[in-house]
Design a protein around this motif. Structure first.
Motif, PDB file in Angstrom:
ATOM      1  N   PHE A  39      -1.580  -7.356   5.679  1.00 20.96           N
ATOM      2  CA  PHE A  39      -0.332  -6.748   6.111  1.00 20.96           C
ATOM      3  C   PHE A  39      -0.308  -6.603   7.644  1.00 20.96           C
ATOM      4  O   PHE A  39      -0.328  -5.489   8.159  1.00 20.96           O
ATOM      5  CB  PHE A  39      -0.240  -5.377   5.415  1.00 20.96           C
ATOM      6  N   PHE A  76      -2.957  -3.650  -3.075  1.00 18.16           N
ATOM      7  CA  PHE A  76      -2.110  -2.538  -2.622  1.00 18.16           C
ATOM      8  C   PHE A  76      -1.781  -1.578  -3.767  1.00 18.16           C
ATOM      9  O   PHE A  76      -1.848  -0.357  -3.605  1.00 18.16           O
ATOM     10  CB  PHE A  76      -0.819  -3.070  -1.972  1.00 18.16           C
ATOM     11  N   ALA A  93      -2.302   2.138   4.622  1.00 17.90           N
ATOM     12  CA  ALA A  93      -1.907   0.758   4.340  1.00 17.90           C
ATOM     13  C   ALA A  93      -0.418   0.542   4.606  1.00 17.90           C
ATOM     14  O   ALA A  93       0.280  -0.060   3.801  1.00 17.90           O
ATOM     15  CB  ALA A  93      -2.237   0.425   2.884  1.00 17.90           C
ATOM     16  N   GLY A  94       0.059   1.049   5.725  1.00 19.43           N
ATOM     17  CA  GLY A  94       1.503   0.939   5.993  1.00 19.43           C
ATOM     18  C   GLY A  94       2.269   1.489   4.803  1.00 19.43           C
ATOM     19  O   GLY A  94       3.289   0.947   4.404  1.00 19.43           O
ATOM     20  N   MET A  95       1.736   2.584   4.255  1.00 17.83           N
ATOM     21  CA  MET A  95       2.263   3.065   2.980  1.00 17.83           C
ATOM     22  C   MET A  95       3.454   4.011   3.168  1.00 17.83           C
ATOM     23  O   MET A  95       3.380   4.981   3.907  1.00 17.83           O
ATOM     24  CB  MET A  95       1.180   3.768   2.175  1.00 17.83           C
ATOM     25  N   THR A  96       4.526   3.672   2.467  1.00 20.51           N
ATOM     26  CA  THR A  96       5.743   4.472   2.525  1.00 20.51           C
ATOM     27  C   THR A  96       5.604   5.718   1.659  1.00 20.51           C
ATOM     28  O   THR A  96       5.067   5.655   0.556  1.00 20.51           O
ATOM     29  CB  THR A  96       6.916   3.619   1.986  1.00 20.51           C
ATOM     30  N   ARG A 101       5.070   8.428  -5.627  1.00 22.76           N
ATOM     31  CA  ARG A 101       3.682   8.488  -5.135  1.00 22.76           C
ATOM     32  C   ARG A 101       3.275   9.928  -4.862  1.00 22.76           C
ATOM     33  O   ARG A 101       2.112  10.287  -5.034  1.00 22.76           O
ATOM     34  CB  ARG A 101       3.547   7.632  -3.864  1.00 22.76           C
ATOM     35  N   GLN A 142       6.245  -8.349  -2.306  1.00 22.24           N
ATOM     36  CA  GLN A 142       4.824  -8.081  -2.528  1.00 22.24           C
ATOM     37  C   GLN A 142       4.714  -7.033  -3.625  1.00 22.24           C
ATOM     38  O   GLN A 142       5.341  -5.975  -3.556  1.00 22.24           O
ATOM     39  CB  GLN A 142       4.143  -7.592  -1.244  1.00 22.24           C
ATOM     40  N   THR A 145       4.949  -2.800  -3.878  1.00 23.66           N
ATOM     41  CA  THR A 145       5.422  -2.196  -2.626  1.00 23.66           C
ATOM     42  C   THR A 145       6.816  -1.618  -2.860  1.00 23.66           C
ATOM     43  O   THR A 145       7.452  -1.868  -3.885  1.00 23.66           O
ATOM     44  CB  THR A 145       5.504  -3.243  -1.511  1.00 23.66           C
ATOM     45  N   THR A 146       7.303  -0.869  -1.869  1.00 23.31           N
ATOM     46  CA  THR A 146       8.637  -0.302  -2.015  1.00 23.31           C
ATOM     47  C   THR A 146       9.688  -1.415  -2.087  1.00 23.31           C
ATOM     48  O   THR A 146      10.683  -1.260  -2.789  1.00 23.31           O
ATOM     49  CB  THR A 146       8.953   0.670  -0.868  1.00 23.31           C
ATOM     50  N   ASP A 189       8.396  -5.321   4.674  1.00 24.88           N
ATOM     51  CA  ASP A 189       8.416  -4.475   5.874  1.00 24.88           C
ATOM     52  C   ASP A 189       8.585  -5.331   7.135  1.00 24.88           C
ATOM     53  O   ASP A 189       8.050  -6.433   7.229  1.00 24.88           O
ATOM     54  CB  ASP A 189       7.123  -3.667   5.966  1.00 24.88           C
ATOM     55  N   GLU A 213      12.122   3.706   6.172  1.00 27.14           N
ATOM     56  CA  GLU A 213      11.145   4.557   5.487  1.00 27.14           C
ATOM     57  C   GLU A 213      10.113   5.133   6.455  1.00 27.14           C
ATOM     58  O   GLU A 213      10.026   4.701   7.591  1.00 27.14           O
ATOM     59  CB  GLU A 213      10.375   3.729   4.438  1.00 27.14           C
ATOM     60  N   TYR A 215       5.999   5.831   7.115  1.00 32.02           N
ATOM     61  CA  TYR A 215       4.625   5.529   6.727  1.00 32.02           C
ATOM     62  C   TYR A 215       3.767   6.783   6.895  1.00 32.02           C
ATOM     63  O   TYR A 215       3.919   7.511   7.874  1.00 32.02           O
ATOM     64  CB  TYR A 215       4.019   4.465   7.646  1.00 32.02           C
TER      65      TYR A 215
HETATM   66  N1  GLN Z   1       5.568   0.011   3.045  1.00 29.64           N
HETATM   67  C1  GLN Z   1       5.469  -0.663   1.805  1.00 29.64           C
HETATM   68  C2  GLN Z   1       5.063   0.293   0.700  1.00 29.64           C
HETATM   69  O1  GLN Z   1       4.554   1.339   0.955  1.00 29.64           O
HETATM   70  C3  GLN Z   1       4.531  -1.858   1.852  1.00 29.64           C
HETATM   71  C4  GLN Z   1       3.120  -1.518   2.231  1.00 29.64           C
HETATM   72  C5  GLN Z   1       2.141  -2.678   2.124  1.00 29.64           C
HETATM   73  O2  GLN Z   1       2.412  -3.724   1.576  1.00 29.64           O
HETATM   74  N2  GLN Z   1       0.972  -2.533   2.655  1.00 29.64           N
HETATM   75  O3  GLN Z   1       5.231   0.015  -0.441  1.00 29.64           O
END
Ligand code: GLN
Length: 254
Positions: A39, A76, A93-96, A101, A142, A145-146, A189, A213, A215
């Protein structure tokens, strides 16, 4: 059995139980981070080295906490559950942040804004956001993911329906499917989207933003001490400019 023997047995049992409990979780001097290094620019591999905003952020937090950073590179979709069960201390992980969640984990204060965008093939069928609703349009995402969750939701809820969405293990795989015509758009993203478009000719990002969103770092619900420590570290890094510095290293202003 006399009293002494019983006491000994009870003690032995207690020790076994304690050890089992402790062995299943991360060690105290380590900060175990789960991520998915596909990512860019948040997390990716350069040779066998981890790189990216989240990696540098995690290292800075670990340093502040006096812990050794241990990185686990996993799918992920397994990160939230792994944090919930205590397998990992944090998920970065760039997680929203999403309500679903939040039922499983706590989130730190947000450290970045994420924008879901649409990648299309130049000269392809999708030219505007409205085109995504077309009957013959397949959207690549992906998995877990969101982008996946929102796009496969019902039309009433702002999605396109499961039948119009194909999940791939990584964003790069979804982009390959776009190139070969298996899907007509990829929702992902923004910053990874820019990286994918940079290295693949004939692709563009639609100007419109599909979703905006926040992160944040996922932390086990019971570990409120770590949540507070991470938020303190984030606040310090925002205040002293080190957060901006890390981001500027990977995302160049246009
Ligand atoms: N921001 C997106 C999510 O949280 C994708 C994050 C990712 O693929 N690492 O779902």
């Amino acid at each position: 059995m006399n009293m002494k023997k019983i006491l000994c047995l009870v003690l032995a049992l207690m020790m076994t139980v304690c050890c089992l409990a402790a062995c299943g979780t991360a060690k105290n001097d380590e900060l175990v981070m789960a991520t998915n290094a596909t990512f860019p620019p948040y997390e990716y591999m350069e040779g066998d080295e981890y790189k990216g905003i989240d990696i540098d952020l995690a290292q800075a937090i670990a340093d502040k906490l006096g812990k050794e950073l241990v990185i686990e590179n996993v799918e992920f979709g397994t990160i939230v559950a792994g944090v919930e069960t205590g397998k990992y201390d944090v998920g970065i992980a760039g997680m929203t942040i999403t309500d679903e969640r939040k039922e499983q984990v706590n989130f730190s204060d947000s450290y970045a804004t994420g924008v879901q965008v649409v990648i299309v093939k130049d000269g392809g069928k999708v030219k505007t956001l409205d085109d995504l609703a077309g009957a013959d349009i397949m959207i690549g995402v992906q998995q877990d993911t969101t982008g996946h969750i929102y796009a496969s939701d019902t039309v009433e809820n702002g999605g396109y329906g499961e039948d119009h969405v194909t999940p791939y293990l990584t964003g790069a795989d979804a982009v390959e499917a776009l190139k070969s015509g298996k899907v007509q758009a990829v929702i992902i993203d923004q910053e990874p989207a820019k990286e994918f478009v940079k290295v693949n000719e004939g692709l563009s990002i639609l100007e419109a933003e599909w979703a905006v969103e926040d992160y944040a770092i996922a932390i086990n619900k019971e570990n409120t001490e770590l949540l507070e420590a991470v938020n303190k570290a984030l606040a310090e890094m925002k205040a002293d400019g080190s957060m901006d510095k890390i981001i500027a290293n990977y995302i160049k202003a246009e």
